[in-house]
Design a protein around this motif. Sequence first.
Motif, PDB file in Angstrom:
ATOM      1  N   ALA A   1       9.717 -11.192  26.528  1.00 26.15           N
ATOM      2  CA  ALA A   1      10.756 -10.152  26.489  1.00 26.15           C
ATOM      3  C   ALA A   1      10.770  -9.400  25.156  1.00 26.15           C
ATOM      4  O   ALA A   1      10.648  -8.169  25.151  1.00 26.15           O
ATOM      5  CB  ALA A   1      12.117 -10.755  26.801  1.00 26.15           C
ATOM      6  N   PRO A   2      10.893 -10.082  24.011  1.00 28.64           N
ATOM      7  CA  PRO A   2      10.872  -9.309  22.760  1.00 28.64           C
ATOM      8  C   PRO A   2       9.496  -8.717  22.458  1.00 28.64           C
ATOM      9  O   PRO A   2       9.404  -7.646  21.853  1.00 28.64           O
ATOM     10  CB  PRO A   2      11.272 -10.324  21.687  1.00 28.64           C
ATOM     11  N   LEU A   3       8.448  -9.392  22.918  1.00 27.60           N
ATOM     12  CA  LEU A   3       7.110  -8.858  22.696  1.00 27.60           C
ATOM     13  C   LEU A   3       6.916  -7.538  23.442  1.00 27.60           C
ATOM     14  O   LEU A   3       6.402  -6.566  22.884  1.00 27.60           O
ATOM     15  CB  LEU A   3       6.072  -9.888  23.150  1.00 27.60           C
ATOM     16  N   SER A   4       7.368  -7.485  24.685  1.00 25.19           N
ATOM     17  CA  SER A   4       7.235  -6.239  25.441  1.00 25.19           C
ATOM     18  C   SER A   4       8.176  -5.168  24.908  1.00 25.19           C
ATOM     19  O   SER A   4       7.887  -3.975  24.999  1.00 25.19           O
ATOM     20  CB  SER A   4       7.486  -6.480  26.929  1.00 25.19           C
ATOM     21  N   TRP A   5       9.311  -5.556  24.354  1.00 22.40           N
ATOM     22  CA  TRP A   5      10.232  -4.582  23.758  1.00 22.40           C
ATOM     23  C   TRP A   5       9.541  -3.850  22.607  1.00 22.40           C
ATOM     24  O   TRP A   5       9.719  -2.645  22.430  1.00 22.40           O
ATOM     25  CB  TRP A   5      11.487  -5.294  23.265  1.00 22.40           C
ATOM     26  N   ILE A   6       8.746  -4.554  21.838  1.00 22.25           N
ATOM     27  CA  ILE A   6       8.053  -3.967  20.688  1.00 22.25           C
ATOM     28  C   ILE A   6       6.790  -3.232  21.129  1.00 22.25           C
ATOM     29  O   ILE A   6       6.559  -2.090  20.745  1.00 22.25           O
ATOM     30  CB  ILE A   6       7.710  -5.061  19.659  1.00 22.25           C
TER      31      ILE A   6
END
Length: 95
Positions: free
Chosen positions: A56-61
């Motif tokens: 989730a945070p990886l795809s956000w970035i």
Amino acid sequence: MSFTPSAAFRYTLMRLGIFVGSFLVIWALVYFRVLPSGLGSSNLFWVMLLALVVSAPLSWIVLRKQRDALAVEVAEKVDRAKERLAANQSQEDGV
């Protein structure tokens, strides 16, 4: 005629790819006992939960440009729908 996928389709596929990649990496880490495994038969659930938390945070970035393109595409569709609605309402008022 060439097929160009929509921004929503591209974003969804890329997001799914990041999740699958995270799942495979975390599964390998659990398999080689770098990360602890779940209790009993909950190992798959544990790996999926960790993959979700990591992806989730990886795809956000990583997917910022695709998310912005998706937002533009959605905004254009909403504007077109509003224009059609306004045109339909003006036709009804004119009768």
